[in-house]
Write a protein that holds these residues in place. Sequence first.
Motif, mmCIF file in Angstrom:
data_model
loop_
_atom_site.group_PDB
_atom_site.id
_atom_site.type_symbol
_atom_site.label_atom_id
_atom_site.label_comp_id
_atom_site.label_asym_id
_atom_site.label_seq_id
_atom_site.Cartn_x
_atom_site.Cartn_y
_atom_site.Cartn_z
ATOM 1 N N GLU A 100 -6.957 -10.711 3.021
ATOM 2 C CA GLU A 100 -5.832 -9.845 3.361
ATOM 3 C C GLU A 100 -5.569 -9.875 4.864
ATOM 4 O OE1 GLU A 100 -4.483 -5.153 3.037
ATOM 5 O OE2 GLU A 100 -6.240 -5.841 1.944
ATOM 6 N N HIS B 152 3.767 4.044 4.565
ATOM 7 C CA HIS B 152 3.375 3.025 3.598
ATOM 8 C C HIS B 152 3.002 1.787 4.407
ATOM 9 C CE1 HIS B 152 5.215 4.959 -0.086
ATOM 10 N NE2 HIS B 152 5.718 5.687 0.895
ATOM 11 N N ARG C 64 -3.483 6.410 -0.002
ATOM 12 C CA ARG C 64 -2.725 5.198 -0.325
ATOM 13 C C ARG C 64 -3.367 4.486 -1.499
ATOM 14 N NH1 ARG C 64 -1.547 2.275 5.440
ATOM 15 N NH2 ARG C 64 -0.183 3.847 6.290
ATOM 16 N N THR C 65 -2.549 3.798 -2.249
ATOM 17 C CA THR C 65 -3.022 2.975 -3.350
ATOM 18 C C THR C 65 -2.402 1.591 -3.196
ATOM 19 O OG1 THR C 65 -3.229 2.793 -5.741
ATOM 20 C CG2 THR C 65 -1.173 3.706 -4.927
ATOM 21 N N GLY C 66 -3.171 0.568 -3.473
ATOM 22 C CA GLY C 66 -2.688 -0.798 -3.310
ATOM 23 C C GLY C 66 -2.118 -1.370 -4.585
ATOM 24 N N ARG D 103 -2.333 -5.072 8.195
ATOM 25 C CA ARG D 103 -1.265 -4.305 7.561
ATOM 26 C C ARG D 103 -0.143 -4.013 8.555
ATOM 27 N NH1 ARG D 103 -4.524 0.167 3.888
ATOM 28 N NH2 ARG D 103 -5.623 -1.375 2.649
ATOM 29 N N HIS E 33 0.864 -1.168 0.000
ATOM 30 C CA HIS E 33 0.000 0.000 0.000
ATOM 31 C C HIS E 33 0.907 1.224 0.000
ATOM 32 C CE1 HIS E 33 -3.203 -2.801 0.995
ATOM 33 N NE2 HIS E 33 -2.329 -3.333 1.816
ATOM 34 N N ARG E 34 1.065 1.823 -1.183
ATOM 35 C CA ARG E 34 1.994 2.952 -1.342
ATOM 36 C C ARG E 34 1.294 4.271 -1.073
ATOM 37 N NH1 ARG E 34 3.084 0.225 -6.449
ATOM 38 N NH2 ARG E 34 1.913 1.911 -7.364
ATOM 39 N N ASP F 204 2.642 -1.238 8.978
ATOM 40 C CA ASP F 204 3.045 0.082 8.498
ATOM 41 C C ASP F 204 4.554 0.267 8.591
ATOM 42 O OD1 ASP F 204 0.161 1.636 10.016
ATOM 43 O OD2 ASP F 204 0.415 0.922 7.967
ATOM 44 N N THR G 72 -0.798 -5.362 -5.800
ATOM 45 C CA THR G 72 -0.610 -6.755 -5.415
ATOM 46 C C THR G 72 0.540 -7.355 -6.208
ATOM 47 O OG1 THR G 72 -2.959 -6.978 -4.919
ATOM 48 C CG2 THR G 72 -1.730 -9.005 -5.271
#
Length: 86
Positions: free
Chosen positions: A59, A49, A10-12, A62, A2-3, A64, A14
């Motif tokens: 999923e 991120h 954020r955008t994922g 996360r 996840h940038r 971080d 894969t």
Amino acid sequence: MHRRKANGGRTGKTYALTTRTLAPDEQIQVTREHSFRPITTRRYHPGLHAISLQINGVESDRADFELAAADTPCRGTQEAASGTEI
């Protein structure tokens, strides 16, 4: 992964690591490294991120990490900058 985007969101993305069939109670260790060097097709923005694992379409939580700007020292641990184990 996840940038962080330029606007702070954020955008994922894969990345497929492997496809395996495991027996009950069988365990494997999977590792992957990701380069954050500047490239023309992707820009990395300093800040928070995250990474997570996706297993059978589910999923995980996360983890971080903070990506520091190239000219500033990282405020996290070296493990967080080079790879996080989850």
